[in-house]
Design a protein around this motif. Structure first.
Motif, mmCIF file in Angstrom:
data_model
loop_
_atom_site.group_PDB
_atom_site.id
_atom_site.type_symbol
_atom_site.label_atom_id
_atom_site.label_comp_id
_atom_site.label_asym_id
_atom_site.label_seq_id
_atom_site.Cartn_x
_atom_site.Cartn_y
_atom_site.Cartn_z
ATOM 1 N N HIS A 5 0.856 -1.181 0.000
ATOM 2 C CA HIS A 5 0.000 0.000 0.000
ATOM 3 C C HIS A 5 0.886 1.223 0.000
ATOM 4 O O HIS A 5 1.894 1.268 0.674
ATOM 5 N N SER A 6 0.521 2.203 -0.755
ATOM 6 C CA SER A 6 1.257 3.454 -0.792
ATOM 7 C C SER A 6 0.350 4.537 -0.232
ATOM 8 O O SER A 6 -0.611 4.929 -0.860
ATOM 9 N N HIS A 7 0.627 4.957 0.991
ATOM 10 C CA HIS A 7 -0.137 6.051 1.577
ATOM 11 C C HIS A 7 0.798 6.908 2.402
ATOM 12 O O HIS A 7 1.864 6.483 2.804
ATOM 13 N N SER A 8 0.434 8.137 2.610
ATOM 14 C CA SER A 8 1.326 9.080 3.278
ATOM 15 C C SER A 8 1.285 8.904 4.783
ATOM 16 O O SER A 8 0.263 8.581 5.370
ATOM 17 N N HIS A 9 2.414 9.051 5.389
ATOM 18 C CA HIS A 9 2.573 9.058 6.836
ATOM 19 C C HIS A 9 3.317 10.340 7.193
ATOM 20 O O HIS A 9 4.003 10.927 6.375
ATOM 21 N N SER A 10 3.234 10.734 8.449
ATOM 22 C CA SER A 10 3.917 11.949 8.869
ATOM 23 C C SER A 10 5.429 11.769 8.844
ATOM 24 O O SER A 10 6.163 12.709 8.680
ATOM 25 N N HIS A 11 5.920 10.528 9.020
ATOM 26 C CA HIS A 11 7.351 10.258 8.979
ATOM 27 C C HIS A 11 7.632 9.387 7.771
ATOM 28 O O HIS A 11 7.130 8.282 7.664
ATOM 29 N N SER A 12 8.452 9.880 6.849
ATOM 30 C CA SER A 12 8.707 9.153 5.614
ATOM 31 C C SER A 12 9.480 7.861 5.848
ATOM 32 O O SER A 12 9.521 7.004 4.984
ATOM 33 N N SER A 13 10.108 7.678 7.030
ATOM 34 C CA SER A 13 10.881 6.480 7.292
ATOM 35 C C SER A 13 10.007 5.318 7.773
ATOM 36 O O SER A 13 10.508 4.230 7.989
ATOM 37 N N THR A 14 8.710 5.522 7.916
ATOM 38 C CA THR A 14 7.811 4.465 8.369
ATOM 39 C C THR A 14 7.460 3.555 7.205
ATOM 40 O O THR A 14 7.039 4.013 6.150
ATOM 41 N N HIS A 15 7.658 2.264 7.404
ATOM 42 C CA HIS A 15 7.277 1.264 6.397
ATOM 43 C C HIS A 15 6.854 0.005 7.150
ATOM 44 O O HIS A 15 7.681 -0.829 7.509
ATOM 45 N N VAL A 16 5.561 -0.111 7.411
ATOM 46 C CA VAL A 16 5.031 -1.204 8.224
ATOM 47 C C VAL A 16 4.810 -2.439 7.360
ATOM 48 O O VAL A 16 4.165 -2.376 6.311
ATOM 49 N N ILE A 17 5.367 -3.561 7.812
ATOM 50 C CA ILE A 17 5.241 -4.841 7.125
ATOM 51 C C ILE A 17 4.564 -5.820 8.076
ATOM 52 O O ILE A 17 4.960 -5.941 9.234
ATOM 53 N N THR A 18 3.538 -6.511 7.580
ATOM 54 C CA THR A 18 2.843 -7.519 8.377
ATOM 55 C C THR A 18 2.896 -8.847 7.640
ATOM 56 O O THR A 18 2.574 -8.928 6.459
ATOM 57 N N SER A 19 3.306 -9.882 8.349
ATOM 58 C CA SER A 19 3.330 -11.234 7.819
ATOM 59 C C SER A 19 2.211 -12.016 8.502
ATOM 60 O O SER A 19 2.031 -11.916 9.715
ATOM 61 N N ASP B 206 8.147 -2.290 11.772
ATOM 62 C CA ASP B 206 8.382 -1.094 10.973
ATOM 63 C C ASP B 206 9.784 -1.211 10.395
ATOM 64 O O ASP B 206 10.764 -1.107 11.129
ATOM 65 N N ALA B 207 9.870 -1.459 9.087
ATOM 66 C CA ALA B 207 11.175 -1.626 8.447
ATOM 67 C C ALA B 207 11.995 -0.341 8.479
ATOM 68 O O ALA B 207 13.212 -0.383 8.363
ATOM 69 N N GLY B 208 11.344 0.798 8.660
ATOM 70 C CA GLY B 208 12.052 2.062 8.760
ATOM 71 C C GLY B 208 12.769 2.226 10.084
ATOM 72 O O GLY B 208 13.691 3.017 10.209
ATOM 73 N N SER B 209 12.348 1.465 11.071
ATOM 74 C CA SER B 209 12.955 1.496 12.398
ATOM 75 C C SER B 209 12.782 0.121 13.040
ATOM 76 O O SER B 209 11.985 -0.051 13.958
ATOM 77 N N PRO B 210 13.515 -0.883 12.535
ATOM 78 C CA PRO B 210 13.298 -2.268 12.979
ATOM 79 C C PRO B 210 13.888 -2.589 14.349
ATOM 80 O O PRO B 210 14.841 -3.338 14.477
ATOM 81 N N VAL B 211 13.307 -2.008 15.381
ATOM 82 C CA VAL B 211 13.803 -2.259 16.740
ATOM 83 C C VAL B 211 12.906 -3.210 17.524
ATOM 84 O O VAL B 211 13.297 -3.713 18.566
ATOM 85 N N SER B 212 11.709 -3.465 17.016
ATOM 86 C CA SER B 212 10.835 -4.409 17.707
ATOM 87 C C SER B 212 9.894 -5.080 16.711
ATOM 88 O O SER B 212 9.639 -4.557 15.621
ATOM 89 N N ILE B 213 9.412 -6.243 17.103
ATOM 90 C CA ILE B 213 8.446 -6.993 16.317
ATOM 91 C C ILE B 213 7.246 -7.248 17.213
ATOM 92 O O ILE B 213 7.391 -7.600 18.369
ATOM 93 N N GLN B 214 6.048 -7.041 16.672
ATOM 94 C CA GLN B 214 4.824 -7.293 17.427
ATOM 95 C C GLN B 214 4.152 -8.539 16.889
ATOM 96 O O GLN B 214 4.038 -8.714 15.676
ATOM 97 N N LEU B 215 3.700 -9.413 17.795
ATOM 98 C CA LEU B 215 2.978 -10.618 17.412
ATOM 99 C C LEU B 215 1.554 -10.532 17.911
ATOM 100 O O LEU B 215 1.311 -10.106 19.042
ATOM 101 N N GLN B 216 0.608 -10.920 17.073
ATOM 102 C CA GLN B 216 -0.803 -10.948 17.444
ATOM 103 C C GLN B 216 -1.357 -12.316 17.053
ATOM 104 O O GLN B 216 -1.208 -12.735 15.913
ATOM 105 N N LYS B 217 -1.993 -13.002 17.990
ATOM 106 C CA LYS B 217 -2.672 -14.258 17.682
ATOM 107 C C LYS B 217 -4.163 -13.986 17.732
ATOM 108 O O LYS B 217 -4.663 -13.396 18.680
#
Length: 109
Positions: A3-17, A32-43
């Motif tokens: 998806h290509s949509h605008s965010h306030s910070h251009s370094s944000t790139h959210v990826i969900t598997s 967030d591939a723009g700042s890959p410091v954490s991964i969130q898991l949801q079941k």
């Protein structure tokens, strides 16, 4: 699915598997591939329609949704592609990619 949509910070790139099992439970891994410091898991338990997973994706609005190619004909994959994607990407594990212009009022669903 991209998806290509605008965010306030251009370094944000959210990826969900997304992975699913035969009991219609899903596991979503998001980073967030723009700042890959954490991964969130949801079941998610879901029902016949995968409503919980679909609503979570609508709220999250990831730039990319990665799906298991071996499950490309599953109800969940087909539903995600029909809601979030338009073009099939056969070179990767992503089911589809789309360029949604956030400035456009047209709806391609």
């Amino acid at each position: 699915i991209c998806h290509s949509h605008s965010h306030s910070h251009s370094s944000t790139h959210v990826i969900t598997s997304i992975s699913e099992n035969l009991a219609r439970e899903t596991c979503l891994t998001t980073m967030d591939a723009g700042s890959p410091v954490s991964i969130q898991l949801q079941k998610m338990a879901n029902g016949q329609t995968f409503a919980e997973t679909i609503e979570f994706l609508k709220i999250l609005q990831p730039h990319e949704i990665l799906l298991n190619e071996g499950r490309k004909n599953s109800q969940l994959c087909l539903k995600i592609v029909s809601i979030f994607g338009t073009d099939t990407d056969t070179d990767t594990d992503t089911a589809a990619s789309t360029d949604n212009n956030s400035n456009s009022n047209s709806n391609s669903n």
